[in-house]
Design an enzyme around this catalytic site. Structure first.
Site, PDB file in Angstrom:
ATOM      1  N   ARG A 124       0.774  -1.372   0.095  1.00  0.00           N
ATOM      2  CA  ARG A 124       0.051  -0.111   0.163  1.00  0.00           C
ATOM      3  C   ARG A 124       0.748   1.279  -0.138  1.00  0.00           C
ATOM      4  O   ARG A 124       0.316   2.190   0.523  1.00  0.00           O
ATOM      5  CB  ARG A 124      -0.920  -0.022   1.011  1.00  0.00           C
ATOM      6  CG  ARG A 124      -1.931  -1.266   1.058  1.00  0.00           C
ATOM      7  CD  ARG A 124      -3.149  -0.820   1.946  1.00  0.00           C
ATOM      8  NE  ARG A 124      -4.062  -1.819   1.825  1.00  0.00           N
ATOM      9  CZ  ARG A 124      -4.299  -2.835   2.564  1.00  0.00           C
ATOM     10  NH1 ARG A 124      -3.357  -2.815   3.768  1.00  0.00           N
ATOM     11  NH2 ARG A 124      -5.181  -3.667   2.651  1.00  0.00           N
ATOM     12  N   GLU A 133      10.733  19.280 -24.057  1.00  0.00           N
ATOM     13  CA  GLU A 133      10.031  19.470 -22.550  1.00  0.00           C
ATOM     14  C   GLU A 133      10.746  20.719 -21.910  1.00  0.00           C
ATOM     15  O   GLU A 133       9.935  21.486 -21.211  1.00  0.00           O
ATOM     16  CB  GLU A 133      10.086  18.250 -22.237  1.00  0.00           C
ATOM     17  CG  GLU A 133       9.337  17.001 -22.482  1.00  0.00           C
ATOM     18  CD  GLU A 133       7.790  16.994 -22.462  1.00  0.00           C
ATOM     19  OE1 GLU A 133       7.251  17.911 -21.763  1.00  0.00           O
ATOM     20  OE2 GLU A 133       7.267  15.791 -22.698  1.00  0.00           O
ATOM     21  N   HIS A 174       0.741  17.868 -26.080  1.00  0.00           N
ATOM     22  CA  HIS A 174       0.593  16.568 -25.773  1.00  0.00           C
ATOM     23  C   HIS A 174      -0.747  16.044 -26.497  1.00  0.00           C
ATOM     24  O   HIS A 174      -0.783  14.619 -26.574  1.00  0.00           O
ATOM     25  CB  HIS A 174       0.683  16.091 -24.244  1.00  0.00           C
ATOM     26  CG  HIS A 174       1.914  16.283 -23.663  1.00  0.00           C
ATOM     27  ND1 HIS A 174       2.935  17.438 -23.842  1.00  0.00           N
ATOM     28  CD2 HIS A 174       2.921  15.602 -23.262  1.00  0.00           C
ATOM     29  CE1 HIS A 174       4.081  17.263 -23.017  1.00  0.00           C
ATOM     30  NE2 HIS A 174       4.022  16.141 -22.663  1.00  0.00           N
ATOM     31  N   HIS A 219       0.297  12.807 -28.406  1.00  0.00           N
ATOM     32  CA  HIS A 219      -0.143  11.330 -27.969  1.00  0.00           C
ATOM     33  C   HIS A 219      -0.618  10.727 -29.019  1.00  0.00           C
ATOM     34  O   HIS A 219      -0.462   9.444 -29.332  1.00  0.00           O
ATOM     35  CB  HIS A 219      -1.089  11.245 -26.801  1.00  0.00           C
ATOM     36  CG  HIS A 219      -0.417  11.689 -25.449  1.00  0.00           C
ATOM     37  ND1 HIS A 219      -0.892  12.115 -24.261  1.00  0.00           N
ATOM     38  CD2 HIS A 219       0.850  11.556 -25.093  1.00  0.00           C
ATOM     39  CE1 HIS A 219      -0.285  12.140 -23.489  1.00  0.00           C
ATOM     40  NE2 HIS A 219       1.080  11.901 -23.816  1.00  0.00           N
ATOM     41  N   HIS A 248       8.737  10.343 -27.570  1.00  0.00           N
ATOM     42  CA  HIS A 248       7.700  11.003 -27.026  1.00  0.00           C
ATOM     43  C   HIS A 248       8.079  12.556 -27.214  1.00  0.00           C
ATOM     44  O   HIS A 248       7.363  13.390 -27.461  1.00  0.00           O
ATOM     45  CB  HIS A 248       7.808  10.659 -25.432  1.00  0.00           C
ATOM     46  CG  HIS A 248       7.053  11.598 -24.719  1.00  0.00           C
ATOM     47  ND1 HIS A 248       5.508  11.598 -25.035  1.00  0.00           N
ATOM     48  CD2 HIS A 248       6.938  12.769 -23.950  1.00  0.00           C
ATOM     49  CE1 HIS A 248       4.766  12.371 -24.228  1.00  0.00           C
ATOM     50  NE2 HIS A 248       5.692  13.071 -23.442  1.00  0.00           N
TER      51      HIS A 248
END
Ligand code: GLY
Length: 395
Positions: free
Chosen positions: A124, A188, A251, A255, A269
């Protein structure tokens, strides 16, 4: 000792430091020990990064008294799969990782996203440290806690927000990175100038070539300024209910291009984002939101540093068409109530989010880019009396 710049991601009890400096890899163990105490460190990396950086990372961790375990992933985007996630979780659990463990993601965005997601869901939630080794991951994906894998339904559709406890960025590792990867990451970097900081874009116009050529000080400044910008945005909007969406500039288009190219390595990318940012600027100009001279300035900078600008520069894109790309955009996870959302620009340094975009205008922008002369200052197209992509009409 390497002198590092420290940038704080100010998220109250989930806040953390980003340490940036040339040679920081040697400080990795001490940086972890200072923040977490002595831990069992589970280094997650890929075959390519392991060749260069595994031993330096391991030595740095051992020198600080941390016991190390190693998990090596295959190279490439395909590693962000359910199968590799299961393998990674099994390795962590087989080794009886407990709360005394820390996952160290040593690699680019793929390693960081997968290792971060494994850390988010194991027991977790485990502590993890990002040690990004590509320019793209240093300036974007290692900061902000987005973790994910890909599924047959699309990229990054299964994941969680799980902030790292520390980000250690050694800008000297970029010296072993292929120049195509550096250039893709640079897209970026430019993004931060375009969305919020025109002075940074001015700086990049003067110094971008030095960043790409490997000038250590230029690289340090570019990474520090990018991380500072990202840290501020994430601190203000961790879960992307507001300004964090600006980081998706270029993006929505990018994408779609990646999806159509099929993640086979022909389009990185950052390259997709570069073309996507030009498309977003063209769209903004066509909608009379952004002056043409700003679009031209960005095109000139991209041409100078040899970033791709048009869809036509992607191998095989002559078989693509606008409706197919728009269909990919409709499946983007940023779609809200059936409406595509775009990050648009008012000028260099000022971006905003809107869903108010007509599909025929998007189609026109895509068509122009699909048929452009690769990486040239493309001729204007006229739609409904509006000119796009030229050095003239203001907003
Ligand atoms: N890469 C976009 C974000 O972290 O929000």
């Amino acid at each position: 000792m390497t002198s590092a710049e420290t940038i704080r991601v100010d998220l109250a009890d989930r806040g953390y430091d980003i340490l940036v400096g040339a040679g920081m890899m040697a400080e990795l163990g001490y940086a972890i020990r200072t923040r977490f105490g002595v831990r069992r460190a589970f280094i997650v990396t890929d075959e390519q990064v392991a060749k260069h950086w595994l031993e330096p990372a391991r030595q740095a961790l051992s020198a600080a008294g941390c016991q190390t375990e190693l998990i090596v992933l295959p190279n490439g985007e395909a590693a962000k799969s359910f199968a590799q996630l299961e393998r990674l979780l099994d390795r962590l659990l087989d080794a009886r990782i407990g709360r005394d463990g820390v996952v160290v993601a040593l690699g680019g965005g793929v390693v960081g996203d997968l290792a971060g997601f494994a850390a988010a869901i194991t027991l977790r939630g485990l502590d993890y440290v990002q040690v990004p080794t590509t320019l793209l991951s240093q300036v974007d994906s290692s900061v902000g806690g987005k973790t994910a894998i890909n599924t047959r339904h699309g990229k990054n559709l299964v994941g969680s927000f799980h902030q790292p406890g520390l980000v250690v960025i050694d800008t000297a590792v970029l010296d072993t990175l292929p120049s195509r990867e550096v250039l893709a990451g640079y897209a970026e970097v430019v993004k931060y100038g375009l969305i919020r900081d025109s002075a940074f874009f001015d700086w990049l116009e003067v110094n971008g070539a030095k960043v790409l050529a490997g000038d250590p000080e230029a690289r340090r400044i570019a990474v520090v300024e990018s991380c500072r910008a990202k840290a501020n945005i994430v601190a203000a909007d961790e879960r992307e209910t507001g300004d964090r969406a600006l980081l998706n500039f270029g993006h929505t288009f990018g994408h779609a291009l990646e999806a159509e190219a099929g993640f086979d390595g022909r389009l990185l990318h950052g390259e997709a984002v570069a073309i996507g940012m030009i498309l977003a600027l063209d769209l903004s100009h066509l909608m009379n939101l952004c002056p043409g001279q700003d679009v031209d300035r960005v095109r000139r900078h991209f041409a100078r540093v040899e970033l791709p600008m048009d869809i036509a520069s992607i191998a095989g894109s002559n078989a693509w068409n606008a409706p197919v790309l728009i269909d990919h955009m409709r499946h983007d996870k940023k779609v809200l109530q059936g409406r595509m959302r775009f990050i648009m620009a008012r000028c260099i340094g000022e971006a905003f989010v809107t869903a108010v975009v007509e599909e025929d205008v998007v189609t026109a922008v895509l068509k122009k880019s699909l048929t452009a002369t690769p990486n040239s200052m493309t001729p204007p197209v006229k739609i409904s009396g509006v000119t796009v992509g030229t050095a003239s009409s203001g907003s």
